[in-house]
Design a protein around this motif. Structure first.
Motif, PDB file in Angstrom:
ATOM      1  N   ALA A   1      23.051  65.551  37.463  1.00 38.88           N
ATOM      2  CA  ALA A   1      24.076  66.449  38.000  1.00 38.88           C
ATOM      3  C   ALA A   1      25.374  66.310  37.213  1.00 38.88           C
ATOM      4  O   ALA A   1      25.600  65.313  36.525  1.00 38.88           O
ATOM      5  CB  ALA A   1      24.306  66.151  39.475  1.00 38.88           C
ATOM      6  N   LEU A   2      26.222  67.319  37.334  1.00 35.89           N
ATOM      7  CA  LEU A   2      27.422  67.399  36.507  1.00 35.89           C
ATOM      8  C   LEU A   2      28.293  66.143  36.550  1.00 35.89           C
ATOM      9  O   LEU A   2      28.675  65.623  35.488  1.00 35.89           O
ATOM     10  CB  LEU A   2      28.237  68.634  36.894  1.00 35.89           C
ATOM     11  CG  LEU A   2      29.491  68.909  36.077  1.00 35.89           C
ATOM     12  CD1 LEU A   2      29.152  69.127  34.610  1.00 35.89           C
ATOM     13  CD2 LEU A   2      30.229  70.126  36.626  1.00 35.89           C
ATOM     14  N   PRO A   3      28.649  65.595  37.726  1.00 32.72           N
ATOM     15  CA  PRO A   3      29.519  64.402  37.711  1.00 32.72           C
ATOM     16  C   PRO A   3      28.921  63.225  36.953  1.00 32.72           C
ATOM     17  O   PRO A   3      29.599  62.603  36.135  1.00 32.72           O
ATOM     18  CB  PRO A   3      29.694  64.089  39.203  1.00 32.72           C
ATOM     19  CG  PRO A   3      29.487  65.388  39.890  1.00 32.72           C
ATOM     20  CD  PRO A   3      28.405  66.065  39.107  1.00 32.72           C
TER      21      PRO A   3
ATOM     22  N   HIS B   1      35.681  72.244  34.988  1.00 28.47           N
ATOM     23  CA  HIS B   1      34.449  72.248  35.779  1.00 28.47           C
ATOM     24  C   HIS B   1      34.508  71.513  37.114  1.00 28.47           C
ATOM     25  O   HIS B   1      33.836  71.906  38.058  1.00 28.47           O
ATOM     26  CB  HIS B   1      33.297  71.654  34.955  1.00 28.47           C
ATOM     27  CG  HIS B   1      33.035  72.373  33.677  1.00 28.47           C
ATOM     28  ND1 HIS B   1      32.466  73.628  33.627  1.00 28.47           N
ATOM     29  CD2 HIS B   1      33.260  72.013  32.387  1.00 28.47           C
ATOM     30  CE1 HIS B   1      32.358  74.021  32.363  1.00 28.47           C
ATOM     31  NE2 HIS B   1      32.828  73.059  31.601  1.00 28.47           N
ATOM     32  N   LEU B   2      35.244  70.435  37.225  1.00 29.19           N
ATOM     33  CA  LEU B   2      35.225  69.656  38.459  1.00 29.19           C
ATOM     34  C   LEU B   2      36.487  68.824  38.586  1.00 29.19           C
ATOM     35  O   LEU B   2      37.279  68.750  37.640  1.00 29.19           O
ATOM     36  CB  LEU B   2      33.993  68.763  38.517  1.00 29.19           C
ATOM     37  CG  LEU B   2      33.942  67.461  37.717  1.00 29.19           C
ATOM     38  CD1 LEU B   2      32.695  66.667  38.083  1.00 29.19           C
ATOM     39  CD2 LEU B   2      33.955  67.681  36.222  1.00 29.19           C
TER      40      LEU B   2
ATOM     41  N   PRO C   1      34.701  63.705  42.815  1.00 27.88           N
ATOM     42  CA  PRO C   1      33.241  63.638  42.610  1.00 27.88           C
ATOM     43  C   PRO C   1      32.834  62.687  41.488  1.00 27.88           C
ATOM     44  O   PRO C   1      31.745  62.099  41.547  1.00 27.88           O
ATOM     45  CB  PRO C   1      32.873  65.088  42.263  1.00 27.88           C
ATOM     46  CG  PRO C   1      33.965  65.914  42.818  1.00 27.88           C
ATOM     47  CD  PRO C   1      35.206  65.085  42.691  1.00 27.88           C
ATOM     48  N   LEU C   2      33.683  62.525  40.492  1.00 30.08           N
ATOM     49  CA  LEU C   2      33.374  61.583  39.415  1.00 30.08           C
ATOM     50  C   LEU C   2      33.386  60.148  39.938  1.00 30.08           C
ATOM     51  O   LEU C   2      32.496  59.345  39.627  1.00 30.08           O
ATOM     52  CB  LEU C   2      34.368  61.735  38.271  1.00 30.08           C
ATOM     53  CG  LEU C   2      34.236  62.983  37.403  1.00 30.08           C
ATOM     54  CD1 LEU C   2      35.342  63.015  36.360  1.00 30.08           C
ATOM     55  CD2 LEU C   2      32.882  63.027  36.722  1.00 30.08           C
ATOM     56  N   TRP C   3      34.422  59.818  40.724  1.00 31.52           N
ATOM     57  CA  TRP C   3      34.482  58.474  41.305  1.00 31.52           C
ATOM     58  C   TRP C   3      33.283  58.228  42.226  1.00 31.52           C
ATOM     59  O   TRP C   3      32.678  57.138  42.223  1.00 31.52           O
ATOM     60  CB  TRP C   3      35.777  58.283  42.094  1.00 31.52           C
ATOM     61  CG  TRP C   3      36.921  57.761  41.283  1.00 31.52           C
ATOM     62  CD1 TRP C   3      38.093  58.409  40.978  1.00 31.52           C
ATOM     63  CD2 TRP C   3      37.014  56.472  40.661  1.00 31.52           C
ATOM     64  NE1 TRP C   3      38.898  57.605  40.208  1.00 31.52           N
ATOM     65  CE2 TRP C   3      38.271  56.406  40.006  1.00 31.52           C
ATOM     66  CE3 TRP C   3      36.158  55.376  40.597  1.00 31.52           C
ATOM     67  CZ2 TRP C   3      38.690  55.287  39.299  1.00 31.52           C
ATOM     68  CZ3 TRP C   3      36.561  54.244  39.877  1.00 31.52           C
ATOM     69  CH2 TRP C   3      37.823  54.211  39.242  1.00 31.52           C
ATOM     70  N   THR C   4      32.924  59.219  43.012  1.00 32.89           N
ATOM     71  CA  THR C   4      31.787  59.067  43.927  1.00 32.89           C
ATOM     72  C   THR C   4      30.500  58.802  43.160  1.00 32.89           C
ATOM     73  O   THR C   4      29.717  57.906  43.504  1.00 32.89           O
ATOM     74  CB  THR C   4      31.634  60.331  44.797  1.00 32.89           C
ATOM     75  OG1 THR C   4      32.834  60.531  45.548  1.00 32.89           O
ATOM     76  CG2 THR C   4      30.468  60.194  45.754  1.00 32.89           C
TER      77      THR C   4
END
Length: 286
Positions: A128-130, A154-155, A159-162
């Motif tokens: 997935a993207l993240p 894009h984001l 969500p990256l940290w998650t």
């Protein structure tokens, strides 16, 4: 049905897919023997009446490790449109209980991913993207610019940290954490302090911080040798207006006769020796 399938799948087809459109295993083998189909790996074929594109290469590589495999790293980044150039080596993530080994042009990562970290894009399973952004940004050929672009277009950061916390033991996790910390705010001031520390440790003198040149405040100035140094946060701290103002400022400083050097937080953390060598070369050349 076969032509439509091949068109959607870049000319790549698996034995299971061939059976779904009415071809027997014997019929597939005849096509291979005749040279019309090329066997890429066990159960994966390429119809050799078209160019073997990067998309075909990545699709064939991933499908060659079975239905539970997924493109990851820079391969996933290219597949999702985060990078312009496909990597020479296709990174494929497979479950821990998989028996697949590295093959020419492929690198296998064994780990069990959560369903949240997997998607299907253009009929191919990819991270997935993240998670893709986190992993591709720390691969050779990725870098902080990839994360910058993703955060700009894009984001967002949460969500990256998650995804990072959900996959803490993965390859490249420490480097990804440093990038995330740089994005979390205050990175520019931290970078300025770190740069001053590097200068002192290297015994470099003759500089002053926060000096005005051509009407602009510059982070570090070597007045005697007319070298101006700017410390940048990562690109996602700036919008397009900031970018435009930075270029006007840099041009004005250059027209005042100064050589302008720019370093990012990542430069200072990952490549401090290179930063110092660049500063020494610039200040000794004048």
């Amino acid at each position: 049905m076969l032509d439509d399938l091949l068109r959607r799948h870049d000319g790549v087809i698996t034995l299971a897919q061939a059976r779904c459109v009415g071809l027997s295993e014997q019929s597939v083998n005849r096509r291979v023997r005749s040279g019309h189909w090329r066997r890429c790996s066990a159960g994966v074929f390429f119809v050799d009446d078209r160019a073997f594109t990067d998309a075909a290469r990545i699709r064939a590589a991933v499908w060659g490790y079975g239905r539970r495999s997924a493109a990851s790293g820079l391969a996933a980044a290219w597949w999702l449109g985060l990078t312009k150039f496909a990597p020479e080596t296709v990174e494929v993530t497979v479950p821990r209980d998989s028996h697949g080994r590295n093959r020419p042009g492929c690198r296998v990562r064994r780990r069990d991913l959560a369903e949240k970290d997997l998607i299907e894009h253009n009929d191919l399973r990819v991270t997935a993207l993240p998670l893709t952004v986190l992993e591709a940004a720390v691969r050779r050929g990725g870098g902080s610019q990839l994360m910058d672009t993703a955060l700009q277009r894009h984001l967002e950061l949460p969500p990256l940290w998650t995804a990072h916390l959900r996959n803490k033991g993965r390859y490249g996790s420490p480097a990804a954490r440093r990038l995330l910390q740089a994005a979390d705010g205050g990175a520019r001031s931290q970078a300025e302090r770190l740069f001053a520390q590097l200068l002192r440790q290297a015994g470099i003198t003759g500089w002053k911080a926060n000096q005005r040149v051509a009407g602009y405040e510059v982070d570090y100035v070597f007045a005697a040798t007319k070298v101006a140094i700017e410390i940048d946060g990562l690109a996602f701290h700036s919008d397009s207006d900031d970018f435009h103002r930075d270029r006007i400022k840099q041009n004005a400083i250059a027209l005042a006769g100064y050589q302008v050097l720019r370093f990012t937080w990542l430069d200072l953390v990952e490549y401090p020796d290179r930063v110092i060598a660049t500063v020494l070369r610039a200040t000794s050349a004048r």
